[in-house]
Structures are given as structure tokens and as C-alpha cells.
Design an enzyme around this catalytic site. Structure first.
Site, mmCIF file in Angstrom:
data_model
loop_
_atom_site.group_PDB
_atom_site.id
_atom_site.type_symbol
_atom_site.label_atom_id
_atom_site.label_comp_id
_atom_site.label_asym_id
_atom_site.label_seq_id
_atom_site.Cartn_x
_atom_site.Cartn_y
_atom_site.Cartn_z
ATOM 1 N N PHE A 6 0.812 -1.226 0.000
ATOM 2 C CA PHE A 6 0.000 0.000 0.000
ATOM 3 C C PHE A 6 0.840 1.269 0.000
ATOM 4 C CE2 PHE A 6 0.824 0.001 4.546
ATOM 5 C CZ PHE A 6 0.630 1.307 4.963
ATOM 6 N N LYS A 7 2.093 1.164 0.434
ATOM 7 C CA LYS A 7 2.959 2.350 0.490
ATOM 8 C C LYS A 7 3.191 2.953 -0.895
ATOM 9 C CE LYS A 7 3.661 1.438 4.900
ATOM 10 N NZ LYS A 7 4.921 1.156 5.547
ATOM 11 N N ASP A 8 3.027 2.140 -1.948
ATOM 12 C CA ASP A 8 3.230 2.653 -3.309
ATOM 13 C C ASP A 8 2.249 3.776 -3.650
ATOM 14 O OD1 ASP A 8 5.349 0.931 -4.146
ATOM 15 O OD2 ASP A 8 3.903 -0.682 -4.451
ATOM 16 N N THR B 196 7.750 0.406 3.490
ATOM 17 C CA THR B 196 8.100 1.796 3.161
ATOM 18 C C THR B 196 9.416 1.846 2.396
ATOM 19 O OG1 THR B 196 6.902 2.867 4.969
ATOM 20 C CG2 THR B 196 8.826 4.012 4.148
ATOM 21 N N LEU C 213 4.014 6.757 -2.111
ATOM 22 C CA LEU C 213 5.424 7.042 -2.406
ATOM 23 C C LEU C 213 5.729 7.194 -3.885
ATOM 24 C CD1 LEU C 213 7.000 4.982 0.453
ATOM 25 C CD2 LEU C 213 7.246 7.433 0.064
#
Length: 537
Positions: free
Chosen positions: A127-129, A168, A132
Site C-alpha cells: 500500500f505504500k506505493d 516503506t 510514495l
């Protein structure tokens, strides 16, 4: 007057009045660019918008694509004087063109009114994509503008430092690899991230990417990061910024999928219509993912509850039950001392003792409490900053603060519920869902699904739940195989493992082991940045 930090009405949110302040009260009137490039405020606090914009026409966004929806939401927080509308639209479109699903974050029905939001369709399967990819493009945009017409040492260079419990790091690396005028250093706790997560980071060989293996826990890495960011004099030669969820731009980008999933549910469920309230359930470590849901709710999205799902590192669950925020739980009956440190679990990205982003919610809770005194808005904000500073100082010196005022806890419980899910329950949930519908969960998403089942049991039967799925199951093969080996039809290599993960272990790797101290990490970062800059001469 604005209520609880929410700007009411249909104001022009593109004017330059959308500014940011620190949760600890010293920094204020900051631009979006300043808060993105700084990461952490000079007083050690986190940046928040001075007002949360009210999306008065949010229903009109129902049929927008993910990128168009992201543009509309971000336009409420970013003045066009800072990023002109065509530039912002281009940044957003490029950020989400890298995702494997045309929906970017597709919604799937698990059972009845229980839906799962798949957030793992970006380059690193986590989900960090969602945040980021956008943050990496933001850094590039701001630096290109600062460096127009400049050469050599005159160019503005950014040293991005991150701490990761797994996802992350790879998402930041994939968002920043190869970008001009940026060096990225990712700290991760040695032996405490999954093998796939470590390989995703250490097999990226771009010259501007550096992986640092730190002896200790994620909290140790995060403490080093915060210490580095809080020392502006030491940072001058290398100009340190952050990609952790302490960076406001990450929270901003994540607001989008709350609105998008709500609209997807309207289209998919015949029993759900615009205006109906919903519960979101979020597996939570550092509190950034669920905090984005809080902003969505404050903007006007009809959310009945945000449900915090923790693993056995349950500092947040204990706060919601007691009003006390403490690193260690009280001793159990018959024992002299409480267990110490972070417990290693099957959901390692949530193995966090102190949730950094919780500070942002604390500010809004303190602000709402101060507002009840009937004073002016500036006084309320000042009081909120002072209260947060006091709480965080107490946490640092004693390991806890609270119990907070009952009215503060009451406000927290109004918007949030919490659930704690242990490792056995995590495995049982992975297995039960696979047997029931054939869906394979990663352990973090399983924590969320287990919490959703409990939430549904306590909610009205017509309330819909969306549980957030934060990572692809192949990133945590050990837990998945432990739960599902021997189950009919389960074949990890042929049915779960993405082709992008095949052969990672045979690739060349680059990683440096570093003693877990601020001085050692800073020395290494300075030396490496100096080398990179000298090579550009």
C-alpha cells in the site's frame, strides 16, 4: 469560526491561504513545498494543515477515475500558486500509471457486506506505493524547479532518509531510484523484515540508493531518523528530508483511496447508496494509513467508524481502552514486570512500539478539547500544541502519558474503535477465509479481516465494512504457508507468487550494516552524499 480545524463552506481552496503548522506549536504558516521537503518540523512535531477543507460537493466525484479523484482531493490542500493545476494533474497521472490495475486500488467482495480494498497493485506490491510514487515525483518536481539554470555544487540536492519495518523502504526506493539531485538512504532492522521485503530493497542497484541494515528494531531506526531530522545545523551539509509517514504528502495521497473505495462500493453493492455510512478497518502500525481515513471523514465522507486493528504490539488498542498511552502494558496478574520491547509477530510491518502518526490525531483531539473553552481559534491551536508537546515529552522521559482527559478519550472513541489480533487468530483468519472463498490474505490484511468480523458482530447488520489489504501475500510467504500448507488447491509458487518475485534471491545485492546510533548513520550518509556530489563535478 472554523470548528475543530475544519474549514466550512465553499471557500476557494486554490488561494495561497492553505498553510501548514506543527503539532507542537512552534512552526506555523508553512507552505506545502516546505513541509514536503522538510518532513519533520523544526520543533520535532509533525506538519498538519491549518484547516481541513470541507469537500462540500464530494458526491459529484463518484464517477471519476482514481487519478482524477486524487487530483480533486490534492487540489484542496495544495495551492495552485505552489503547483499549477496542469503540473499537479501531470504529477498525479504519472504516479498512478505504474500500477498493475486500471482501478489502482480495486475493491473485492469477500462475504455479504464485507469488502476488501486491495492496495498492493503498485510496483512493490504494498500500500505504500500509493503514496510514495506520488512523493517521489513531488521531490523531483520541486528540485527541478529549484535547480533550473544551476550546475554543479550550486544545485539543490536532497538527502532522503527513511526508516522501514518492511514496505516503506522498497516503495520509497522505487519512487526515488534514478531521480536527479536525490540520494536515498533506507534504514531497516536487521533480521526483522521479510526475506522478500529485504530483497526488494537490496537488489536495487541505482547509484543514488543506499540500504542500511541496523541492529535493533524499527523503533530504533525511527528514533535515529527523528534525531537526524530534528538537528538542522547537522543537516545543512546534506539537506535531509523524510519519506516516512511523518511526511505530510504521504497522508495526503492516501486520502484518495478512502473516497475511491466508497464510490466503488456504491457501484458494486445494490444495498449501498451515496450518503450511507460505512466502517473502514485498517491494520495499523504507525497510524498513517488510518489517519488518512480520519482526514477523509473530516472532509465529509460518511464514515461511521474507523476501526484500528493491531497485532500483539497493541499500544493503540490499549489507549482506546484506558486513555493511557504507554510503551509497555501493565504487569499481568502474578508477574512482577511487564514484557519489554517490541514483540516479533507474523505481521512484522506492524511490530511498532510507538506509532508516530498518532501525534497528528492527538493534536486534533487536543484542539477540539481546547475549543470547548470558547476562546478564539489561535488560542485553541496554541493550547493544542502545548498539550501535545507535554504528552510527547512525558512519553519520551517516562515511557507513557495519560490517562488523558475523559473528554479527549470520548472524542477519540466517537470516531474510532480498536481491536487486538494475536498470531494464532491471524493464522486462523488466513485459513478460514481461504476455506470459505479461496482468497489468500497476507498476515497484516488478516489482522484487519479478523477485526472486521468482530466489528460486524457489534454493528447493525446493514452496515458495510471495507477492510484494507495492505500487502500482497507473497511478501510474507512464511506466515501464508504456515497457515495454508496442505489445504486443498493451495499452491504458493504457481498460484500466489508473482513473476516479479521469481529469481530475486539470485540477483546482486547492495547493503551496508551500520551500528544503530545517530552519529554512525549520519557519518555514513554524509560521506556517501559527498562522494555522489563530487562525482557530478
Amino acid at each position: 469560526m472554523a470548528q475543530n480545524g475544519v474549514s466550512e463552506g465553499s471557500s476557494d481552496f486554490h488561494k495561497p491561504s492553505q498553510r501548514y503548522l506543527s503539532t507542537r506549536g512552534e512552526d506555523s504558516d508553512c507552505s506545502f513545498e516546505e513541509v514536503v521537503l522538510r518532513g519533520l518540523a523544526s520543533d520535532g512535531g509533525l506538519y498538519i494543515p491549518e484547516q481541513i477543507p470541507r469537500a462540500t460537493a464530494w458526491e459529484s466525484w463518484k464517477d471519476l477515475s482514481f487519478s482524477d479523484l486524487a487530483y480533486e482531493i490534492m487540489s484542496l490542500y495544495i495551492s495552485q500558486y505552489e503547483i499549477p493545476s496542469p503540473d499537479l494533474r501531470d504529477l498525479v497521472n504519472r504516479s498512478y500509471s505504474t500500477f498493475r490495475s486500471d482501478q489502482v486500488t480495486p475493491l473485492v467482495q469477500l462475504d455479504g457486506n464485507h469488502y476488501l480494498l486491495e492496495l498492493f497493485h503498485g510496483p512493490t506490491f504494498a500500500f505504500k506505493d500509493v503514496a510514495l510514487q506520488f512523493v517521489g515525483n513531488l521531490f523531483e518536481y520541486f528540485l527541478a524547479r529549484k535547480n533550473e539554470g544551476k550546475v554543479g555544487r550550486d544545485r539543490h540536492h536532497l538527502t532522503v532518509v527513511g526508516a522501514t519495518s518492511g514496505d516503506t523502504g522498497s516503495a520509497a526506493i522505487y519512487g526515488l531510484r534514478g531521480k536527479k539531485d536525490v540520494s536515498v538512504f533506507i534504514m531497516f532492522p536487521k533480521g526483522r523484515v521479510s526475506p522478500i521485503q529485504e530483497l526488494q530493497m537490496t537488489t536495487v542497484l541505482d547509484k543514488n540508493v543506499h540500504n542500511l541494515s541496523i541492529e535493533g528494531t524499527f523503533d530504533d531506526c525511527q528514533d535515529i531518523l527523528k534525531s537526524m531530522l530534528a538537528d538542522p545545523e547537522a543537516n545543512k551539509p546534506i539537506n535531509v528530508g523524510a519519506v516516512n509517514s511523518i511526511n505530510w504528502a504521504r497522508i495526503l495521497a492516501q486520502i484518495t483511496y478512502y473516497f475511491h473505495s466508497y464510490f466503488s462500493l456504491v457501484k458494486q453493492s445494490p444495498n449501498f447508496k451515496l450518503g450511507d455510512k460505512i466502517r473502514f478497518v485498517v491494520p495499523t502500525g504507525n497510524f498513517g494509513d488510518i489517519l488518512a481515513g480520519y482526514f477523509a471523514m473530516r472532509m465529509g465522507l460518511p464514515v461511521e467508524k474507523l476501526v484500528i486493528a493491531t497485532n500483539e504490539n497493541d499500544i493503540l488498542d490499549r489507549f482506546w481502552k484506558t486513555g493511557k498511552y504507554e510503551k509497555q502494558p501493565a504487569p499481568e496478574d502474578g508477574k512482577d514486570i511487564a514484557p519489554e520491547g517490541v514483540k516479533e509477530t507474523l505481521s512484522p510491518a506492524m511490530d511498532i512500539l510507538v506509532s508516530s502518526n498518532f501525534e497528528r490525531l492527538l493534536w486534533f483531539l487536543a484542539y477540539e478539547f481546547a475549543s470547548s473553552a470558547g476562546m478564539d481559534d489561535q488560542w485553541n491551536k496554541k493550547q493544542a500544541g502545548q498539550e501535545v508537546s507535554k504528552w510527547l515529552k512525558e512519553l519520551k522521559t517516562t515511557g507513557s502519558f495519560g490517562p488523558v482527559y475523559q473528554d479527549v478519550l470520548k472524542c477519540a472513541k466517537r470516531d474510532f474503535d480498536s481491536e487486538r489480533v494475536d498470531d494464532n487468530q491471524t493464522l486462523e483468519t488466513i485459513q478460514a477465509l481461504y476455506k470459505k472463498v479461496g482468497y489468500v490474505l497476507d498476515p497484516h490484511s488478516a489482522v484487519g479481516v479478523a477485526a472486521t468480523i468482530r466489528s460486524a458482530a457489534n454493528a447493525s447488520p446493514d452496515v458495510h465494512h471495507i477492510s484494507l489489504s495492505t500487502a500482497h501475500p507473497a511478501k510474507f510467504s512464511s506466515a501464508v504457508e504456515k497457515a495454508l500448507n496442505g489445504q486443498d488447491g493451495f499452491d504458493f509458487e504457481n498460484k500466489v507468487l508473482p513473476k516479479e518475485f521469481v529469481g530475486l534471491s539470485e540477483k546482486e545485492k547492495r547493503v551496508t550494516e551500520v551500528e544503530g546510533s545517530v552519529s554512525k548513520v549520519r557519518e555514513l550518509v554524509k560521506a556517501q552524499v559527498e562522494q555522489e556530489l563530487s562525482e557530478l563535478q
